[in-house]
Design a protein around this motif. Sequence first.
Motif, PDB file in Angstrom:
ATOM      1  N   GLU A  54      12.950  -3.448 -47.217  1.00 50.47           N
ATOM      2  CA  GLU A  54      11.563  -3.597 -47.947  1.00 50.47           C
ATOM      3  C   GLU A  54      11.293  -2.288 -48.109  1.00 50.47           C
ATOM      4  O   GLU A  54      10.244  -2.020 -48.497  1.00 50.47           O
ATOM      5  CB  GLU A  54      10.688  -4.090 -47.030  1.00 50.47           C
ATOM      6  CG  GLU A  54      10.661  -5.875 -46.803  1.00 50.47           C
ATOM      7  CD  GLU A  54      10.776  -6.584 -47.865  1.00 50.47           C
ATOM      8  OE1 GLU A  54      10.332  -6.038 -49.062  1.00 50.47           O
ATOM      9  OE2 GLU A  54      10.751  -7.857 -48.030  1.00 50.47           O
ATOM     10  N   ILE A  55      12.250  -1.248 -48.422  1.00 47.51           N
ATOM     11  CA  ILE A  55      11.848   0.109 -48.642  1.00 47.51           C
ATOM     12  C   ILE A  55      11.249   0.378 -49.927  1.00 47.51           C
ATOM     13  O   ILE A  55      10.422   1.250 -50.160  1.00 47.51           O
ATOM     14  CB  ILE A  55      13.282   0.986 -48.480  1.00 47.51           C
ATOM     15  CG1 ILE A  55      13.033   2.576 -48.433  1.00 47.51           C
ATOM     16  CG2 ILE A  55      14.364   0.614 -49.604  1.00 47.51           C
ATOM     17  CD1 ILE A  55      12.051   2.885 -47.505  1.00 47.51           C
ATOM     18  N   LEU A  58       3.880   0.634 -53.804  1.00 46.93           N
ATOM     19  CA  LEU A  58       2.632   0.719 -53.411  1.00 46.93           C
ATOM     20  C   LEU A  58       2.118   2.278 -54.081  1.00 46.93           C
ATOM     21  O   LEU A  58       0.929   2.436 -54.251  1.00 46.93           O
ATOM     22  CB  LEU A  58       2.341   0.810 -51.886  1.00 46.93           C
ATOM     23  CG  LEU A  58       2.437  -0.598 -51.219  1.00 46.93           C
ATOM     24  CD1 LEU A  58       2.575  -0.730 -49.688  1.00 46.93           C
ATOM     25  CD2 LEU A  58       1.402  -1.560 -51.880  1.00 46.93           C
ATOM     26  N   TYR A  59       3.060   3.338 -53.937  1.00 51.68           N
ATOM     27  CA  TYR A  59       2.377   4.696 -53.793  1.00 51.68           C
ATOM     28  C   TYR A  59       3.065   5.604 -55.019  1.00 51.68           C
ATOM     29  O   TYR A  59       2.971   6.512 -55.440  1.00 51.68           O
ATOM     30  CB  TYR A  59       2.750   5.453 -52.574  1.00 51.68           C
ATOM     31  CG  TYR A  59       1.940   4.658 -51.512  1.00 51.68           C
ATOM     32  CD1 TYR A  59       0.803   4.536 -51.313  1.00 51.68           C
ATOM     33  CD2 TYR A  59       2.873   4.362 -50.359  1.00 51.68           C
ATOM     34  CE1 TYR A  59       0.123   3.662 -50.339  1.00 51.68           C
ATOM     35  CE2 TYR A  59       2.341   3.536 -49.407  1.00 51.68           C
ATOM     36  CZ  TYR A  59       0.907   3.228 -49.339  1.00 51.68           C
ATOM     37  OH  TYR A  59       0.457   2.641 -48.052  1.00 51.68           O
ATOM     38  N   PRO A  89      16.723   7.126 -53.734  1.00 52.64           N
ATOM     39  CA  PRO A  89      15.983   7.372 -55.209  1.00 52.64           C
ATOM     40  C   PRO A  89      15.235   8.310 -55.316  1.00 52.64           C
ATOM     41  O   PRO A  89      14.750   9.060 -54.433  1.00 52.64           O
ATOM     42  CB  PRO A  89      15.199   5.995 -55.131  1.00 52.64           C
ATOM     43  CG  PRO A  89      14.769   5.489 -53.846  1.00 52.64           C
ATOM     44  CD  PRO A  89      15.951   6.009 -52.827  1.00 52.64           C
ATOM     45  N   ARG A  90      15.016   8.795 -56.522  1.00 52.54           N
ATOM     46  CA  ARG A  90      14.305  10.041 -56.793  1.00 52.54           C
ATOM     47  C   ARG A  90      12.743   9.608 -56.521  1.00 52.54           C
ATOM     48  O   ARG A  90      11.885  10.835 -56.377  1.00 52.54           O
ATOM     49  CB  ARG A  90      14.012  10.129 -58.381  1.00 52.54           C
ATOM     50  CG  ARG A  90      15.469  10.630 -59.050  1.00 52.54           C
ATOM     51  CD  ARG A  90      15.398  11.042 -60.445  1.00 52.54           C
ATOM     52  NE  ARG A  90      16.768  11.554 -60.798  1.00 52.54           N
ATOM     53  CZ  ARG A  90      17.065  11.502 -61.961  1.00 52.54           C
ATOM     54  NH1 ARG A  90      16.288  11.051 -63.128  1.00 52.54           N
ATOM     55  NH2 ARG A  90      18.317  12.324 -62.415  1.00 52.54           N
ATOM     56  N   TRP A  91      12.276   8.481 -56.295  1.00 57.62           N
ATOM     57  CA  TRP A  91      10.653   8.580 -55.768  1.00 57.62           C
ATOM     58  C   TRP A  91      10.560   9.183 -54.290  1.00 57.62           C
ATOM     59  O   TRP A  91       9.704   9.252 -53.784  1.00 57.62           O
ATOM     60  CB  TRP A  91      10.370   7.358 -55.936  1.00 57.62           C
ATOM     61  CG  TRP A  91      10.983   6.125 -55.292  1.00 57.62           C
ATOM     62  CD1 TRP A  91      11.718   5.130 -56.194  1.00 57.62           C
ATOM     63  CD2 TRP A  91      10.730   5.665 -54.035  1.00 57.62           C
ATOM     64  NE1 TRP A  91      12.401   4.496 -55.107  1.00 57.62           N
ATOM     65  CE2 TRP A  91      11.509   4.580 -53.910  1.00 57.62           C
ATOM     66  CE3 TRP A  91       9.997   6.193 -52.883  1.00 57.62           C
ATOM     67  CZ2 TRP A  91      11.651   3.800 -52.863  1.00 57.62           C
ATOM     68  CZ3 TRP A  91       9.803   5.411 -51.861  1.00 57.62           C
ATOM     69  CH2 TRP A  91      10.887   4.210 -51.636  1.00 57.62           C
ATOM     70  N   ALA A 110      -0.757  -4.142 -46.651  1.00 57.70           N
ATOM     71  CA  ALA A 110      -1.208  -4.020 -48.033  1.00 57.70           C
ATOM     72  C   ALA A 110      -0.089  -4.753 -48.875  1.00 57.70           C
ATOM     73  O   ALA A 110      -0.604  -5.147 -50.202  1.00 57.70           O
ATOM     74  CB  ALA A 110      -1.394  -2.411 -48.127  1.00 57.70           C
ATOM     75  N   SER A 111       1.051  -4.568 -48.593  1.00 57.05           N
ATOM     76  CA  SER A 111       2.027  -5.418 -49.470  1.00 57.05           C
ATOM     77  C   SER A 111       1.775  -6.921 -49.515  1.00 57.05           C
ATOM     78  O   SER A 111       2.006  -7.492 -50.631  1.00 57.05           O
ATOM     79  CB  SER A 111       3.491  -4.981 -49.169  1.00 57.05           C
ATOM     80  OG  SER A 111       3.502  -3.612 -48.984  1.00 57.05           O
ATOM     81  N   ALA A 112       1.338  -7.398 -48.445  1.00 58.46           N
ATOM     82  CA  ALA A 112       1.051  -8.818 -48.475  1.00 58.46           C
ATOM     83  C   ALA A 112      -0.082  -9.294 -49.155  1.00 58.46           C
ATOM     84  O   ALA A 112      -0.118 -10.310 -49.944  1.00 58.46           O
ATOM     85  CB  ALA A 112       0.745  -9.302 -46.926  1.00 58.46           C
TER      86      ALA A 112
END
Length: 160
Positions: free
Chosen positions: A18-19, A25-26, A56-58, A121-123
């Motif tokens: 879930e990364i 979110l951000y 990843p770049r983020w 928050a994801s839920a």
Amino acid sequence: MMVVSDTSPICYLVLIDEIDLLQKLYGRVIIPQAVYMELTAVGSPMKVQAWMAQHPRWIEVQSLVGEPDVELSQLDAGECAAIALAEQMRANLVILDERAARKVAMGRGLKVIGLLGILGASAERGLVNFPMTIDRLRQTNFWASPQLIKLLLERYSDNG
């Protein structure tokens, strides 16, 4: 939004696949060099090491300017660096799981969220099925009080 993370939330999000929630979110997440070193260390889970090798770049790795102050020395290297970097960068949020680190960060005026807060928050946004995600998290060595998990499962059981 500027967000800085400690090691364990990233580690567990990778382990439960879930990364990408952090990016959703951000947008981007900054980690201090000390956190990068912990995530890529020999003792880190192989899945986490492999993900970090091609992160990843983020996910942005930043170095601290100077040394963290003495109050932070009671924490582990990743927590210490995450709090110090969040302060230096005036981050909007710092992601920490350990109770002592969270207490120090909040005492210093930082806004804090942990792994369970991210999953909640994801839920709320329909990004995860909370009960299924908690089931995957329970298959790791992540620990939270059973009462807290029960409360969150009741709150988010209809989400996802």
